[in-house]
Structure formats: C-alpha cells, structure tokens
Design a protein around this motif. Structure first.
Motif, short mmCIF file in Angstrom:
data_model
loop_
_atom_site.label_atom_id
_atom_site.label_comp_id
_atom_site.label_asym_id
_atom_site.label_seq_id
_atom_site.Cartn_x
_atom_site.Cartn_y
_atom_site.Cartn_z
N ASN A 169 0.74 -1.17 0.01
CA ASN A 169 0.24 0.08 0.11
C ASN A 169 0.65 1.42 0.08
OD1 ASN A 169 -2.48 -1.30 -0.05
ND2 ASN A 169 -2.67 -1.35 2.03
N LEU A 170 2.00 1.26 0.75
CA LEU A 170 2.66 2.40 0.87
C LEU A 170 3.33 2.58 -0.47
CD1 LEU A 170 3.59 4.90 2.59
CD2 LEU A 170 5.33 3.40 3.64
N LEU A 171 4.12 1.62 -1.21
CA LEU A 171 4.48 1.87 -2.55
C LEU A 171 3.42 2.19 -3.48
CD1 LEU A 171 6.83 -1.47 -2.63
CD2 LEU A 171 7.57 0.86 -2.25
N ARG A 172 2.28 1.68 -3.15
CA ARG A 172 1.14 2.48 -4.48
C ARG A 172 1.18 3.97 -4.21
NH1 ARG A 172 -4.33 2.19 -3.49
NH2 ARG A 172 -4.41 0.69 -1.64
N LEU A 173 1.20 4.23 -2.89
CA LEU A 173 1.10 5.70 -2.51
C LEU A 173 2.35 6.74 -2.75
CD1 LEU A 173 -0.61 5.42 0.78
CD2 LEU A 173 -1.68 6.25 -1.01
N ARG A 174 3.41 5.65 -3.20
CA ARG A 174 4.76 6.37 -3.52
C ARG A 174 5.48 6.89 -2.33
NH1 ARG A 174 3.57 8.97 -9.63
NH2 ARG A 174 3.07 7.11 -10.48
N GLY A 175 5.21 6.34 -1.21
CA GLY A 175 6.17 6.67 0.03
C GLY A 175 5.65 8.12 0.40
N PHE A 176 6.54 8.59 1.03
CA PHE A 176 6.56 9.91 1.74
C PHE A 176 6.81 11.02 0.78
CE2 PHE A 176 7.02 7.03 5.26
CZ PHE A 176 6.20 7.74 6.25
N ASP A 177 6.51 11.93 0.88
CA ASP A 177 6.55 13.25 -0.17
C ASP A 177 7.83 13.98 0.32
OD1 ASP A 177 6.74 15.80 -1.60
OD2 ASP A 177 4.75 15.54 -2.05
N GLU A 178 9.00 13.98 -0.55
CA GLU A 178 10.36 14.25 0.05
C GLU A 178 10.65 15.69 -0.16
OE1 GLU A 178 13.51 12.01 -1.93
OE2 GLU A 178 12.57 10.02 -1.26
N ASP A 179 9.47 16.55 -0.67
CA ASP A 179 9.45 18.01 -0.61
C ASP A 179 9.20 18.75 0.65
OD1 ASP A 179 9.52 18.16 -3.29
OD2 ASP A 179 7.57 18.58 -3.73
N PHE A 180 8.88 17.63 1.74
CA PHE A 180 8.80 18.09 3.25
C PHE A 180 10.25 17.75 3.77
CE2 PHE A 180 4.37 17.38 1.70
CZ PHE A 180 3.89 18.55 2.31
N ILE A 181 11.11 18.86 3.99
CA ILE A 181 12.05 18.81 4.73
C ILE A 181 12.17 19.11 6.12
CG2 ILE A 181 14.65 19.43 4.77
CD1 ILE A 181 14.33 20.12 1.73
#
Length: 318
Positions: A169-181
């Motif tokens: 499920n997390l892979l389907r969501l493409r993980g965490f958004d890396e724009d948030f630093i």
C-alpha cells in the motif's frame, strides 16, 4: 492472527539518549524474531548514535544499518528505509519513542487482517520528566485521551512516530513526499493521500503504544517548530492539495488577509488582532508559570502558538 513479516523503520538523528533503550525493547519482543527486522537510517547524526547502531548490528542479525552522507530529513530518510525493506508490513517509529510492552509488534500486526488499513499507536509522554512541558503535550497529543471510538480516524490523525502500513500500500502511495524537509506535515500529507485512496486509519491495541522521550522540546522549541511548519511546510501542503485547507479552519483564519475580499477581511482581522494583542501577556504568563500549563484552557494555549504560525505566514517567500 495472521503472522506477517515486519520491517521496523527508524530514522535516527542525534538519538544517543534513547536509541539503546529503544533497540533493547525491540529485540525483546514476543513476536517471532525470524519474522522481523529493524532498519536504522542514520541521518548524518553528530552524536554517538552511529556507534550505538553499529554495536547493536553486531549483537543481532535483526538490525540493519544505513547511513546518509548529509541530513536529508525524515521523509527522504524513511523512503530509504522503505526501498531497503522486503517484508509485508512496515512499522515506523521515531528514535525517541520506546514501546511500552513486548507485544508492540504483535499489536500492529493484529490490525492488518484486511488489506486496506493503516495502524497508529498512541504516543504518550513519561509520567516523571524533567521537562514540565511533557505532561502538557501528553494532555493535548496523546490520542487515547481524545479518541474513544473504534471508527476510522481522520487523515490528520496520522502520526508516523508510531504507525504501520502494508508495504504494498505504501509503495502504491509512492511513499513519503520528499518535498517536506522541515518538521511537520509530511505525515498529514501521507494520511490525506491514503484516505483518498480508500485506506482507513485505525487506533491499534494499547499494547502497541509507545512513550515519547522528547525532553529536548520545551515550549520555546515547540513554538519554533510551529513557525517552521507554517513558513515552509504549509505552503507545500496547500500547493499540492488546495482543498486541504477546508479541514483546518483555525489555520485558515491565520493566513494572509486578502483585502480585496470583504468576507476574508471580516473573518480574519478580528482573530489575528486578538492573537497579536493577547500574545504579549500570554508570553509572560507561560514563561513564569510553565508548570501550570495543564490547568490552563487549551484555547489560551492555541492563541499563544497561533502567533508563531502567523510569524511563519509573514516570513514566507511570496
């Protein structure tokens, strides 16, 4: 209960005070040890965290260690753990959150009897602490004090300090958004996407709760986090999901005033003026009476931190 293979993913940054106790707890779990591993990602720590991680890696084949060559922040660091995991269920923990019981892993696994769930465990603060702000935060942030239903939680309750989700499920969501630093919002954003993808967030059994030893964060530090959250992360969140602001009506009233829209002026000016006028008095009061925070109305506390949110709005790059 269906047994699942589990990876516990922990970003580590300057966690020498708690890391040893955390790993000792995780390696003493009742869940079969051949079914789980612990993935530690050192986010360029400056203390003895790396030494502790290597020590436990030598002690147990369950412990895996990775290192960032610079400080990437929690989103990118968690994604690195996800990409290096192979197991069915992913549990996310913060490095200063220590499970209360040996059935911690079991509590997370037992929730996932269907494929559409995300589990969160309560994050409480220690009963005895040198930081008086801890107990105040517990009264405001411990979800077991606020949620008494078995119904699914709202997306904004998602907290990655103690969370589990099936890897597929997390892979389907493409993980965490890396724009948030910077601190905050990366878990809210993930929760928002997850709920829109028909996943449901549930509170797990109490045996999956953790104690948060975050004694470095006092009221002043927490306000700095709110400022950073407002200045850097809220603009990213609203740019990606413009309608998300409808779920945060209090924050919306602290945003910039559009003087060309009379309803905006009418709704925001009185609130923002009240926050500014009240802050000076509240600042002196909280500074001298931090121990009495638990007896103070949550409204006054919200008014106080609202000023730091407004400061973040003021200092955003337009």
């Amino acid at each position: 209960m269906k047994l699942l293979s589990v990876s516990i993913i922990i970003p580590v940054y300057n966690a020498e005070r708690t890391l040893g106790s955390l790993l000792k707890s995780l390696l003493s779990q009742s869940y079969p040890q051949h079914l789980y591993d612990i993935i530690l990602i050192n986010d360029n720590s400056e203390d003895k965290s790396a030494l502790i991680m290597d020590e436990y890696k030598k002690k147990s084949k369950n412990v895996k260690v990775m290192n960032n060559n610079e400080n990437f922040g929690r989103s990118k660091t968690r994604n690195k753990g996800i990409n290096n995991s192979q197991n069915d269920l992913l549990i996310f923990l913060d490095s200063d959150c220590i499970p209360k019981e040996s059935k911690f892993i079991e509590a997370h696994v037992s929730l996932h009897n269907t494929n559409n769930k995300i589990g969160i465990g309560a994050v409480s603060f220690p009963d005895i602490s040198e930081n008086p702000f801890d107990q105040f935060r517990d009264s405001r942030e411990n979800i077991r004090r606020r949620h008494f239903s078995s119904k699914p939680l709202n997306f904004f309750h998602l907290a990655t300090a103690n969370m589990s989700i099936l890897r597929e499920n997390l892979l389907r969501l493409r993980g965490f958004d890396e724009d948030f630093i910077h601190w905050g919002a990366e878990d809210i954003e993930l929760g928002y996407r997850a709920v829109n993808q028909k996943l449901e967030i549930f509170l797990i059994k109490e045996t999956g709760d953790v104690t948060h030893y975050d004694e470095r964060v006092n009221l002043e530090k927490y306000c700095e986090r709110i400022y950073s959250f407002s200045k850097f992360n809220i603009p990213i969140l609203m740019n990606k999901h413009p309608d998300i602001v409808n779920h945060f009506k209090n924050y919306r009233k602290l945003e910039r005033i559009n003087y060309k829209k009379f309803p905006d002026v009418l709704s925001k000016i009185p609130i923002q003026l009240f926050v500014v006028v009240s802050h000076k008095f509240l600042h002196q009061f909280f500074k001298k009476n931090i121990v009495t925070l638990n007896k103070i109305s949550p409204i006054l506390y919200k008014v106080y931190i609202s000023k730091y949110y407004m400061n973040g709005v003021r200092d955003r790059k337009v």
